[in-house]
Design an enzyme around this catalytic site. Structure first.
Site, PDB file in Angstrom:
ATOM      1  N   LYS A  98       0.854  -1.188   0.000  1.00 29.72           N
ATOM      2  CA  LYS A  98       0.000   0.000   0.000  1.00 29.72           C
ATOM      3  C   LYS A  98       0.889   1.237   0.000  1.00 29.72           C
ATOM      4  O   LYS A  98       1.616   1.502   0.955  1.00 29.72           O
ATOM      5  CB  LYS A  98      -0.919   0.001   1.222  1.00 29.72           C
ATOM      6  CG  LYS A  98      -1.907   1.168   1.261  1.00 29.72           C
ATOM      7  CD  LYS A  98      -2.835   1.048   2.462  1.00 29.72           C
ATOM      8  CE  LYS A  98      -3.827   2.194   2.523  1.00 29.72           C
ATOM      9  NZ  LYS A  98      -4.717   2.102   3.694  1.00 29.72           N
ATOM     10  N   LYS A 126      -2.157  -1.670  -3.781  1.00 30.28           N
ATOM     11  CA  LYS A 126      -2.973  -0.447  -3.767  1.00 30.28           C
ATOM     12  C   LYS A 126      -2.075   0.788  -3.811  1.00 30.28           C
ATOM     13  O   LYS A 126      -1.161   0.885  -2.998  1.00 30.28           O
ATOM     14  CB  LYS A 126      -3.838  -0.426  -2.502  1.00 30.28           C
ATOM     15  CG  LYS A 126      -4.753   0.783  -2.375  1.00 30.28           C
ATOM     16  CD  LYS A 126      -5.517   0.770  -1.065  1.00 30.28           C
ATOM     17  CE  LYS A 126      -6.430   1.990  -0.962  1.00 30.28           C
ATOM     18  NZ  LYS A 126      -7.147   2.056   0.322  1.00 30.28           N
TER      19      LYS A 126
END
Length: 328
Positions: free
Chosen positions: A196, A249
């Site tokens: 992330k 992500k």
């Protein structure tokens, strides 16, 4: 010209049916996980100003959203919660009757076959907007793990099928795995936000989830967008700690990372087509600058081609309709 030796690749592009016959990457409604924002209160269906077509729903209005989701054949949803009360330690994140817990119970009661993925973080629930416990302006890693475990266990108790920790604290997977196992939820998988990045593409989400940090940023725990090898280290740790899925992500600007993770590991890889990616396309489409259907399908196909087994996307309902219509 007949004496020239070259390959005629265009033979397999001559018609729509020929192109469909040899198509390597195909989107399917089963590929999608649809994010839903549940908010406390009554009779609320509030459009997110920076995300056209995305709404916050109170529990008494959640049925209309879920009816549509199910009718389109979408089988998985990702729940985010917006509580009425926030405090320094995100108490509502792990309250037995917190908004995600109650939304989970509602969905599992009325739509038992839908897979509920519960986002496991504290940022929507803390008054400072960070994903863990703070001391001064420092986010404490180990102290945050205890609260994340409590959150995961409470979500599993409410009926969540999958726990999706998004906080990026070191050790969060092993801590949550241990907590779930000790609470009797050894069969509940963890869909880890393994990779992330500290991305500018998250801006609209922070409107939707009311989760913007009140000071500083999240760069001390989310990853530097310039780093590639670090992603493999992060993912490797989560695999070793017991993750069952690996999320990358954002996805669109990190397709190289998706491919790296896909090549390196044998777990399902999940791409998160994040809010900024969604809103950029929506804004351009509303202005008539791009064809929304064509560009969305191309974008999501690129994610699957890069190695995503599943895609979390706010476009899930739209794409489900397009796929269904194309099959008729």
């Amino acid at each position: 010209m007949n004496e020239l030796q070259f390959k005629r690749h265009r033979r397999l592009r001559q018609s729509a049916n020929m192109r469909a016959l040899v198509r390597e990457t195909i989107l399917n409604v089963n590929d999608f996980i649809y994010p839903i924002f549940a908010v406390e209160g009554e009779n609320i269906k509030q459009e997110v100003s920076s995300m056209p077509g995305v709404y916050q729903f109170s529990l008494d209005r959640l049925q209309e959203e879920m009816d549509e989701v199910v009718s389109l054949g979408i089988k998985s949803v990702l729940l985010f919660g917006i509580p009425d009360h926030k405090d320094a330690v995100g108490t509502e994140a792990y309250h037995s009757h917190g908004i995600v817990q109650e939304a989970t119970r509602f969905i599992k009661q009325h739509y038992p076959d839908v897979l509920v993925v519960a986002d496991t973080c504290l940022c929507e629930y803390t008054d400072h907007g960070h994903c863990g416990v703070i001391e001064g302006e420092k986010v404490l890693n180990d102290a945050s793990l205890d609260l994340l475990v409590k959150t995961a266990v409470s979500q599993a108790e409410a009926g969540a099928d999958i726990i999706a920790p998004s906080n990026m604290m070191d050790g969060f997977v092993v801590a949550i795995r241990k907590g779930l196992d000790e609470a009797g939820f050894e069969d509940v998988p963890i869909m880890s936000y393994a990779v992330k990045y500290a991305s500018a593409f998250y801006g609209p989400f922070r409107d939707a989830a009311d989760s913007a940090p009140q000071f500083g940023d999240r760069k001390s725990y989310q990853m530097d967008p310039a780093n590639r090898l670090e992603a493999l280290r992060e993912a490797e740790s989560d695999v070793e700690e017991g993750a069952d899925f690996l999320i990358v992500k954002p996805t669109l600007s990190y397709l190289d990372i998706v491919r790296d993770v896909r090549n390196e590991f044998r777990l399902p890889v999940v791409g998160y087509n994040v809010s900024g990616e969604y809103s950029l396309v929506k804004a351009a489409a509303l202005n008539g600058w791009v064809d929304e259907k064509t560009i969305v399908l191309e974008m999501l196909t690129s994610m699957k081609r890069a190695g995503c087994d599943l895609i979390i996307t706010y476009f899930a309902k739209d794409v489900a309709r397009w796929i269904s219509n194309s099959d008729k």
